[in-house]
Design an enzyme around this catalytic site. Structure first.
Site, short mmCIF file in Angstrom:
data_model
loop_
_atom_site.label_atom_id
_atom_site.label_comp_id
_atom_site.label_asym_id
_atom_site.label_seq_id
_atom_site.Cartn_x
_atom_site.Cartn_y
_atom_site.Cartn_z
N PHE A 17 11.71 73.98 -73.22
CA PHE A 17 10.32 73.58 -73.22
C PHE A 17 9.38 74.79 -73.32
O PHE A 17 8.22 74.63 -73.66
CB PHE A 17 9.99 72.75 -71.99
CG PHE A 17 10.75 71.45 -71.98
CD1 PHE A 17 10.89 70.70 -73.14
CD2 PHE A 17 11.32 70.97 -70.81
CE1 PHE A 17 11.60 69.51 -73.14
CE2 PHE A 17 12.02 69.77 -70.81
CZ PHE A 17 12.16 69.05 -71.97
N LYS A 32 7.38 57.18 -64.29
CA LYS A 32 7.14 57.55 -62.92
C LYS A 32 8.12 58.65 -62.51
O LYS A 32 9.15 58.80 -63.17
CB LYS A 32 7.26 56.33 -62.02
CG LYS A 32 8.71 55.89 -61.80
CD LYS A 32 8.82 54.85 -60.73
CE LYS A 32 10.26 54.77 -60.30
NZ LYS A 32 10.54 53.78 -59.31
N HIS A 85 8.43 49.76 -65.94
CA HIS A 85 9.19 48.81 -66.76
C HIS A 85 9.16 47.41 -66.18
O HIS A 85 9.43 46.44 -66.86
CB HIS A 85 10.63 49.29 -66.95
CG HIS A 85 11.43 49.24 -65.71
ND1 HIS A 85 11.43 50.26 -64.81
CD2 HIS A 85 12.21 48.27 -65.20
CE1 HIS A 85 12.20 49.93 -63.80
NE2 HIS A 85 12.68 48.73 -64.00
N ASP A 115 8.83 55.62 -54.01
CA ASP A 115 9.62 55.34 -55.20
C ASP A 115 9.34 53.93 -55.74
O ASP A 115 9.35 53.71 -56.95
CB ASP A 115 11.10 55.50 -54.88
CG ASP A 115 11.97 55.50 -56.13
OD1 ASP A 115 11.50 56.03 -57.15
OD2 ASP A 115 13.09 54.98 -56.08
N HIS A 170 5.83 49.68 -58.34
CA HIS A 170 6.27 48.33 -58.68
C HIS A 170 5.67 47.26 -57.76
O HIS A 170 5.11 46.28 -58.23
CB HIS A 170 7.79 48.23 -58.61
CG HIS A 170 8.50 49.24 -59.45
ND1 HIS A 170 8.10 49.54 -60.73
CD2 HIS A 170 9.56 50.02 -59.21
CE1 HIS A 170 8.91 50.46 -61.23
NE2 HIS A 170 9.80 50.77 -60.33
N LYS A 215 17.39 50.20 -50.20
CA LYS A 215 18.65 50.44 -50.88
C LYS A 215 19.78 49.94 -50.00
O LYS A 215 19.63 49.80 -48.79
CB LYS A 215 18.83 51.93 -51.15
CG LYS A 215 17.81 52.43 -52.15
CD LYS A 215 18.25 53.73 -52.77
CE LYS A 215 17.37 54.11 -53.94
NZ LYS A 215 17.60 53.29 -55.14
#
Lengths: 589, 311
Positions: free
Chosen positions: A187, A251, A281, A338, A343, A441
């Site tokens: 980069f 994200k 998404h 997260d 979301h 999770k």
């Protein structure tokens, strides 16, 4: 969600991943939308008479949305042409002709990453296969690999064969492969970016991409500044007259309000805010878009969609996997940042927002922002928020390590792998109705759902023994897996005695519109190329979401430790107690 | 599972459908439409197969009407109905009923079909072969929102095409038109890019191809130019040329699924432009259940002078 992870990170840690988790992640995005117009029309099919009119209206407003972006930054999106020119072959009546993106190309940074191979490349192929990409569409990969164009094409070929949703067709592949280029480099490698600039120019002449490019930054956020600066430095962000340059970012959009603002400032310095597309998404998923159809295209739900009838709302996103090989990314971030920040707050906004004036990006943003700004945190954060970490143990027949035992995690880590919070929305519609958001999770199973739970009937003519097994009515929107909707209500049990029990009425996408649901990424990539920003959170929403979450994170960092919960269950006992204090309980999704 | 019924009636068939669904454990399925296929024994297998494949996208109840002509005179005068009910894995994602009609009952097929239609859901009738001259006037056609015919399956397509123009009713559609969607969307995309008025047009295709004729008529109606029809060896439509002040826009598909698109002052590009299978065509047809106004315009061509008011 592992597929949310910036691609290169996943790529690097891939070896440590369990096959199971890859599988789970692959499913994670789930099927989704077709050309919006087409599908919504199929949905409206049973009431054929009316659907034609509303469908047409939908298309019009879609077009209006696209042009709106143009007005805002005062740059025409289409190539120069007489202003009054309209394509005589297109007509709003002619709804067989799909929305095809205009001449354009897609440049993917971090193209060797997992996300790119699993989601982006197959999505590009599926779009091509459905005839939605413009003739001459070009795909440029940029990564630190010593590859030639044909090596790149081969990688894409394999990715497509393995992950594409639609069958592989040689002719479609040929059309696509002609426009593939690969630029090797780092980069900070000026030469590579110079090469990229030349490649873009070359594609304009050889493929007719007309200078329209979307740059997909599938790289960890720490590289964003570098890539964006390099693009600017090499003149790649300067769109020639009459064309566009767009940035697509994944994200995380920062880790708190301050860092999000920094990131936005950095990207907006180079790209117009209207030209920055943030991928969430979930918003590309069929069921999520269906929330709007359900609420605003129907008459029967909206009258009860308020505090007079709704008792509370539960929004759940559960994963059955652990953090896998993502320790480096996950530790210090945690479940709330997260998942809840993006979301779940987006799902909440769509569930709670007022009717937008039109189905276009600006109206949607207005309404979502209104709801997010009306969000009120509980006064006692200790009593109404819970965080947790999974313990080692048995989950679904396999032995799994606890979070603190995961490779690369500090045994003293206080990162949350489970988070549950209670939010209020201070407006006339929702005052006094709690919204419970939870994510975690290593929970029982992978599921994302929105449950609108209704109040009990104010009076029951039946005696209490008859309604013993009657719960609360609920409308459950199943976002994934098994997309669809469930309505729960009481019904008489067959037999002579009066006994009332809960039953479910079910609508499943899998039943009514099988197989035609495209992947979320397909829809989102097409929307980027079309310049349709309906399904992308804007920077104001991102910042507003951080404003909501920051005080909670702050409270957590100074108070106590995450509760431990058993793997394979439904979270810590503290979360159950949190709802019990309000006289409620979590649904078992 | 499969239930065979001989010498039966619609109400017995309905009972068998409920019984079949109970037996496989799905008391209610979200079927979105009823597809009635009117065909002969020869084309039944392929049509049912195409409908089953299409049903993955549109779960439907498929009613297959087969009119039988018994060889001996005694059977010909005896009117009776045999049915084969297929649910579950045998019928794609919906359910299929094959109705074989002998004798007089075949003149009254609508009386059998009507009680078997799904409540509230739209009805589509498809004649893979032997479509009636006036689809909307046909007793079965009259039950449907949409009537699908196929000009490829007739002996004299051009004559039939003219008849279709005369009998057109909203809801009519033809697979010859469906086959053009890819061509049409590529032409529209080409013009999106070229952004210039079209001054002349040519359609090159094999002789007597009804799709080519529809394409030419569509171009005439939309572009207000005379379209030259050039006969080539095929297969089907091989090229479309649009003349503009800047040069020619050409989409050329000499053979196979790859076409080449050439725009003035731009490099040629290849396009995937394949000939699609019947099930794909049917799936596309079932996506829209309201009248296809553009088909009407294309069918009538410039002669109808029917330019849509809102462009």
């Amino acid at each position: 969600m592992s597929e949310d992870l910036p691609a290169e990170t996943v790529g690097e840690t891939k070896a440590t991943k369990e096959a199971k988790e890859t599988e789970a992640a692959r499913e994670a995005a789930g099927p989704l939308h077709a050309q919006q117009a087409e599908e919504s029309r199929a949905a409206g099919a049973p009431k054929a008479g009316k659907s034609s009119r509303s469908a047409r209206a939908g298309k019009k407003s879609g077009a209006a949305g696209a042009t709106k972006g143009v007005k805002a930054d005062e740059k025409p999106v289409e190539p120069v042409a007489p202003l009054d020119w309209s394509n005589p072959l297109r007509d709003p009546q002619d709804r067989r002709l799909p929305r095809i993106a205009g001449p354009s190309g897609l440049v993917i940074f971090g193209v060797t990453g997992d996300l790119s191979r699993r989601k982006l490349m197959p999505a590009v192929y599926d779009l091509a296969n459905r005839g939605l990409l413009p003739p001459g569409f070009s795909l440029v990969g940029f990564a630190r690999r010593d590859w030639e164009n044909q090596d790149f094409a081969e990688v894409v070929h394999d990715a497509v064969k393995e992950h594409a949703r639609t069958p592989f067709r040689e002719e479609v592949w040929q059309q696509l492969a002609e426009g593939m280029r690969f630029i090797p480099g780092d980069f900070d490698d000026d030469e590579a970016f110079e090469q990229l600039r030349k490649a873009v120019q070359e594609l304009d002449t050889s493929r007719g991409t007309s200078g329209n490019y979307a740059f997909y930054l599938s790289v960890p956020p720490k590289f964003f500044p570098k890539v964006v600066q390099q693009l600017k430095k090499h003149g790649l962000t300067d769109a020639p007259e009459g064309s566009w340059r767009r940035a697509v970012i994944e994200k995380p959009f920062g880790h708190d309000l301050g860092s999000a603002r920094e990131l936005n400032a950095l990207v907006h310095e180079v790209f117009d805010p209207e030209q920055v597309f943030r991928i969430d998404h979930y918003l590309g998923k069929e069921t999520v878009q269906n929330i709007l159809a359900l609420r605003f295209a129907n008459q029967m739900y909206e009258p009860i969609w308020n505090r007079s009838y709704v008792d509370h709302v539960q929004i759940t996103m559960a994963e059955d996997i652990g953090i896998g090989g993502r320790a480096g990314y996950y530790d210090g971030i945690g479940a709330a940042r997260d998942v809840i920040q993006n979301h779940l707050l987006q799902l909440m906004a769509l569930t709670a927002m007022e009717e937008p004036a039109a189905f276009d990006a600006r109206s949607l943003l207005t309404e979502k922002l209104k709801v997010l700004r009306a969000v009120r945190l509980p006064d006692d954060l200790g009593a109404h928020t819970v965080r947790g970490q999974y313990e080692g143990g048995w989950q679904g027949g396999a032995q799994v390590p606890g979070y603190l035992e995961e490779e690369g995690i500090d045994p003293a880590s206080t990162t949350d792998t489970y988070a549950a919070i209670k939010l209020g929305i201070d407006n006339r519609r929702w005052a006094g109705v709690p919204f419970y958001l939870r994510t975690g999770k290593r929970l029982g199973r992978r599921v994302t759902e929105i449950a609108v739970v209704f109040q009990r009937a104010p009076h029951s003519p039946f005696d209490s023994t008859a309604t013993e097994e009657l719960g609360e009515n609920a409308i459950v929107i199943r976002v994934q897996p098994d997309e669809g909707m469930t309505v729960r209500f009481g019904s008489k049990v067959p037999g002579t005695s009066m006994e009332i029990r809960d039953v479910s009425m079910d609508f499943a996408y899998g039943e009514s519109f099988t197989e035609s649901s495209p992947e979320a990424y397909e829809r989102l990539i097409l929307d980027v190329l079309l310049g349709d920003a309906n399904l992308f959170p804007r920077h104001q929403e991102v910042e507003e979401s951080w404003r909501i979450l920051d005080p909670i994170e702050e409270y957590w960092s100074t108070h106590g430790k995450p509760a431990q919960y058993a793997s394979g269950g439904w979270g810590p006992r503290e979360a159950d107690e949190m709802l019990a204090r309000d006289g409620r309980s979590w649904r078992r999704p | 599972m499969r239930i065979d019924l001989t010498d039966t009636t619609a109400s017995k068939i309905n009972k068998a459908l409920v019984q079949g669904r109970r037996a496989i454990g799905t008391p209610a399925v979200g079927m979105v439409l009823t597809l009635v296929i009117v065909t002969d024994e020869e084309n039944a297998y392929d049509s049912i197969k195409a409908a089953e494949e299409a049903s993955h996208e549109h779960p439907s109840r498929t009613l297959v009407v087969i009119k039988r002509h018994p060889r001996n005179l005694r059977d010909r005068t005896r009117s009776h109905l045999d049915a084969e009910v297929r649910v579950g894995s045998e019928a794609g994602t919906g359910e299929t009923v094959v109705l074989r009609m002998y004798g007089e009952v075949s003149e009254h097929a609508d009386s059998v079909v009507l009680p078997l239609l799904l409540p509230d859901a739209p009805v589509v009738v498809w004649w893979p072969v032997d479509a009636p001259d006036d689809p909307a006037g046909d007793p079965l056609g009259a039950l449907a929102q949409r009537r699908i015919t196929d000009l490829y399956a007739v002996e004299r397509p051009m004559e039939t095409l003219e008849r279709r123009v005369r009998t057109y009713a909203p809801g009519d559609t033809d697979l010859a038109w469906t086959r053009l969607t890819l061509w049409r969307s590529m032409l529209a995309a080409a013009l999106d890019q070229a952004r210039v008025p079209v001054t002349s047009a040519t359609v090159e295709a094999e002789a007597d191809n009804p799709a080519a004729e529809l394409l030419a008529r569509w171009l005439e109606a939309r572009l207000h130019v005379t379209v030259d029809r050039v006969i080539t060896d095929g297969p089907v439509v091989t090229a479309v040329r649009l003349g503009t002040a800047n040069g020619e826009i050409v989409i050329d598909r000499p053979e196979g699924p790859i076409a080449t698109m050439t725009l003035p002052d731009q490099p040629p590009r290849s396009l995937a432009l394949k000939v699609r299978s019947t099930s794909e065509l049917i799936a596309e047809e079932l996506r829209r259940l309201d009248a296809d106004e553009m088909y009407a315009i294309a069918l009538r061509g410039e002669a109808g002078k029917e330019t849509p008011v809102h462009v």
